[in-house]
Design a protein around this motif. Structure first.
Motif, PDB file in Angstrom:
ATOM      1  N   VAL A   1      -4.417  21.378  19.507  1.00 56.48           N
ATOM      2  CA  VAL A   1      -5.336  20.766  18.539  1.00 56.48           C
ATOM      3  C   VAL A   1      -6.542  20.236  19.297  1.00 56.48           C
ATOM      4  O   VAL A   1      -6.417  19.786  20.431  1.00 56.48           O
ATOM      5  CB  VAL A   1      -4.627  19.608  17.794  1.00 56.48           C
ATOM      6  CG1 VAL A   1      -5.573  18.892  16.854  1.00 56.48           C
ATOM      7  CG2 VAL A   1      -3.418  20.128  17.037  1.00 56.48           C
ATOM      8  N   GLU A   2      -7.713  20.319  18.655  1.00 55.93           N
ATOM      9  CA  GLU A   2      -8.887  19.736  19.307  1.00 55.93           C
ATOM     10  C   GLU A   2      -9.539  18.692  18.408  1.00 55.93           C
ATOM     11  O   GLU A   2      -9.477  18.779  17.190  1.00 55.93           O
ATOM     12  CB  GLU A   2      -9.898  20.811  19.711  1.00 55.93           C
ATOM     13  CG  GLU A   2     -10.747  21.365  18.612  1.00 55.93           C
ATOM     14  CD  GLU A   2     -11.790  22.352  19.114  1.00 55.93           C
ATOM     15  OE1 GLU A   2     -11.686  22.847  20.243  1.00 55.93           O
ATOM     16  OE2 GLU A   2     -12.714  22.629  18.338  1.00 55.93           O
TER      17      GLU A   2
ATOM     18  N   GLY B   1     -17.426  15.964  24.980  1.00 54.17           N
ATOM     19  CA  GLY B   1     -17.010  15.222  23.789  1.00 54.17           C
ATOM     20  C   GLY B   1     -15.863  15.876  23.035  1.00 54.17           C
ATOM     21  O   GLY B   1     -15.355  15.326  22.069  1.00 54.17           O
ATOM     22  N   VAL B   2     -15.445  17.076  23.465  1.00 57.54           N
ATOM     23  CA  VAL B   2     -14.349  17.788  22.819  1.00 57.54           C
ATOM     24  C   VAL B   2     -13.081  17.556  23.635  1.00 57.54           C
ATOM     25  O   VAL B   2     -13.062  17.773  24.844  1.00 57.54           O
ATOM     26  CB  VAL B   2     -14.639  19.304  22.727  1.00 57.54           C
ATOM     27  CG1 VAL B   2     -13.452  20.039  22.129  1.00 57.54           C
ATOM     28  CG2 VAL B   2     -15.892  19.559  21.912  1.00 57.54           C
ATOM     29  N   THR B   3     -12.033  17.105  22.975  1.00 57.14           N
ATOM     30  CA  THR B   3     -10.748  16.865  23.638  1.00 57.14           C
ATOM     31  C   THR B   3      -9.712  17.789  23.028  1.00 57.14           C
ATOM     32  O   THR B   3      -9.551  17.834  21.816  1.00 57.14           O
ATOM     33  CB  THR B   3     -10.304  15.400  23.454  1.00 57.14           C
ATOM     34  OG1 THR B   3     -11.359  14.539  23.867  1.00 57.14           O
ATOM     35  CG2 THR B   3      -9.060  15.103  24.252  1.00 57.14           C
ATOM     36  N   ARG B   4      -9.006  18.528  23.892  1.00 52.23           N
ATOM     37  CA  ARG B   4      -7.935  19.416  23.442  1.00 52.23           C
ATOM     38  C   ARG B   4      -6.591  18.775  23.790  1.00 52.23           C
ATOM     39  O   ARG B   4      -6.400  18.302  24.893  1.00 52.23           O
ATOM     40  CB  ARG B   4      -8.066  20.779  24.105  1.00 52.23           C
ATOM     41  CG  ARG B   4      -9.180  21.576  23.511  1.00 52.23           C
ATOM     42  CD  ARG B   4      -9.224  23.001  24.028  1.00 52.23           C
ATOM     43  NE  ARG B   4     -10.415  23.655  23.507  1.00 52.23           N
ATOM     44  CZ  ARG B   4     -11.624  23.492  24.015  1.00 52.23           C
ATOM     45  NH1 ARG B   4     -11.815  22.724  25.050  1.00 52.23           N
ATOM     46  NH2 ARG B   4     -12.657  24.114  23.488  1.00 52.23           N
ATOM     47  N   TYR B   5      -5.682  18.821  22.814  1.00 52.98           N
ATOM     48  CA  TYR B   5      -4.366  18.203  22.956  1.00 52.98           C
ATOM     49  C   TYR B   5      -3.274  19.248  22.787  1.00 52.98           C
ATOM     50  O   TYR B   5      -3.417  20.184  21.983  1.00 52.98           O
ATOM     51  CB  TYR B   5      -4.130  17.143  21.871  1.00 52.98           C
ATOM     52  CG  TYR B   5      -5.037  15.954  21.923  1.00 52.98           C
ATOM     53  CD1 TYR B   5      -4.683  14.814  22.634  1.00 52.98           C
ATOM     54  CD2 TYR B   5      -6.247  15.948  21.227  1.00 52.98           C
ATOM     55  CE1 TYR B   5      -5.495  13.698  22.657  1.00 52.98           C
ATOM     56  CE2 TYR B   5      -7.072  14.832  21.245  1.00 52.98           C
ATOM     57  CZ  TYR B   5      -6.694  13.724  21.972  1.00 52.98           C
ATOM     58  OH  TYR B   5      -7.508  12.620  21.991  1.00 52.98           O
ATOM     59  N   TRP B   6      -2.182  19.048  23.514  1.00 58.10           N
ATOM     60  CA  TRP B   6      -0.946  19.763  23.217  1.00 58.10           C
ATOM     61  C   TRP B   6      -0.281  18.929  22.132  1.00 58.10           C
ATOM     62  O   TRP B   6       0.239  17.846  22.386  1.00 58.10           O
ATOM     63  CB  TRP B   6      -0.061  19.850  24.469  1.00 58.10           C
ATOM     64  CG  TRP B   6       1.274  20.428  24.186  1.00 58.10           C
ATOM     65  CD1 TRP B   6       2.443  19.749  24.043  1.00 58.10           C
ATOM     66  CD2 TRP B   6       1.586  21.797  23.983  1.00 58.10           C
ATOM     67  NE1 TRP B   6       3.472  20.616  23.774  1.00 58.10           N
ATOM     68  CE2 TRP B   6       2.971  21.886  23.728  1.00 58.10           C
ATOM     69  CE3 TRP B   6       0.835  22.969  23.983  1.00 58.10           C
ATOM     70  CZ2 TRP B   6       3.604  23.092  23.489  1.00 58.10           C
ATOM     71  CZ3 TRP B   6       1.470  24.168  23.749  1.00 58.10           C
ATOM     72  CH2 TRP B   6       2.836  24.221  23.499  1.00 58.10           C
ATOM     73  N   ALA B   7      -0.316  19.404  20.897  1.00 56.79           N
ATOM     74  CA  ALA B   7       0.205  18.627  19.773  1.00 56.79           C
ATOM     75  C   ALA B   7       1.724  18.574  19.768  1.00 56.79           C
ATOM     76  O   ALA B   7       2.317  17.654  19.207  1.00 56.79           O
ATOM     77  CB  ALA B   7      -0.295  19.191  18.458  1.00 56.79           C
ATOM     78  N   GLY B   8       2.349  19.548  20.384  1.00 60.72           N
ATOM     79  CA  GLY B   8       3.807  19.583  20.424  1.00 60.72           C
ATOM     80  C   GLY B   8       4.323  20.939  19.990  1.00 60.72           C
ATOM     81  O   GLY B   8       3.580  21.913  19.907  1.00 60.72           O
TER      82      GLY B   8
END
Length: 169
Positions: free
Chosen positions: A12-13, A49-56
């Protein structure tokens, strides 16, 4: 009923919004078959300013009774994987709810209100697994339509005189 569960990792970003009403926008950007060692909502990348996450990891659950909708999705021009995020107790304020290839299930979550629903192209590895599941478990069912009884037009307009007299009281 046969059930198959396929783990799907979700990325997710969060990016700045071009709006005066909200500061940022959340978007599901990728789905990968399998799981990862990272904890949910681990930051993968930060730039501009863009952050990418490992949502799970979500579980893509396939039911043998629902193969007709999976078949339409997999054989369509653009097969889709639908990912749903829901507001919840996490560092980002979102919780990974589910991943599905059933468009009607996705539609139900779209109408739920505050859920975030994204339709992603179905990854090739998942496409193969879903297509194999459909090939193994799909049974064509004949569409059965009820035949209506022919109505008697004379009987539709007639009423017994004693019933009519009772209605006038």
């Amino acid at each position: 009923m046969v059930v198959e569960r396929i783990p799907v990792g979700v990325v997710v970003e969060r990016r700045p919004a071009r709006s005066r009403w909200q500061d940022h926008v959340w978007r599901v950007t990728a789905a990968l078959p399998g799981t990862a060692e990272a904890a949910p909502w681990t930051v993968l990348d930060e730039a501009g300013g863009v952050t990418r996450y490992w949502a799970g990891t979500a579980e893509l659950v396939l039911h043998s009774g629902d193969t007709e909708v999976y078949k339409h999705n997999v054989e369509g021009a653009e097969p889709r994987l639908y990912v749903v995020l829901r507001r919840g107790a996490s560092p980002t304020g979102w919780v990974l709810l589910l991943a599905t290839v059933d468009p009607s299930e996705a539609q139900a979550h779209a109408e739920a209100g505050d859920d975030l629903l994204e339709a992603l192209p179905l990854p090739a590895a998942l496409h193969g697994r879903v297509a194999a599941f459909v090939a193994a478990h799909h049974v064509e069912r004949r569409v059965w339509r009820r035949r209506r009884d022919r109505a008697d037009p004379e009987a539709l307009g007639r009423r017994r005189p004693d019933i009519l007299a009772g209605e006038r009281r």
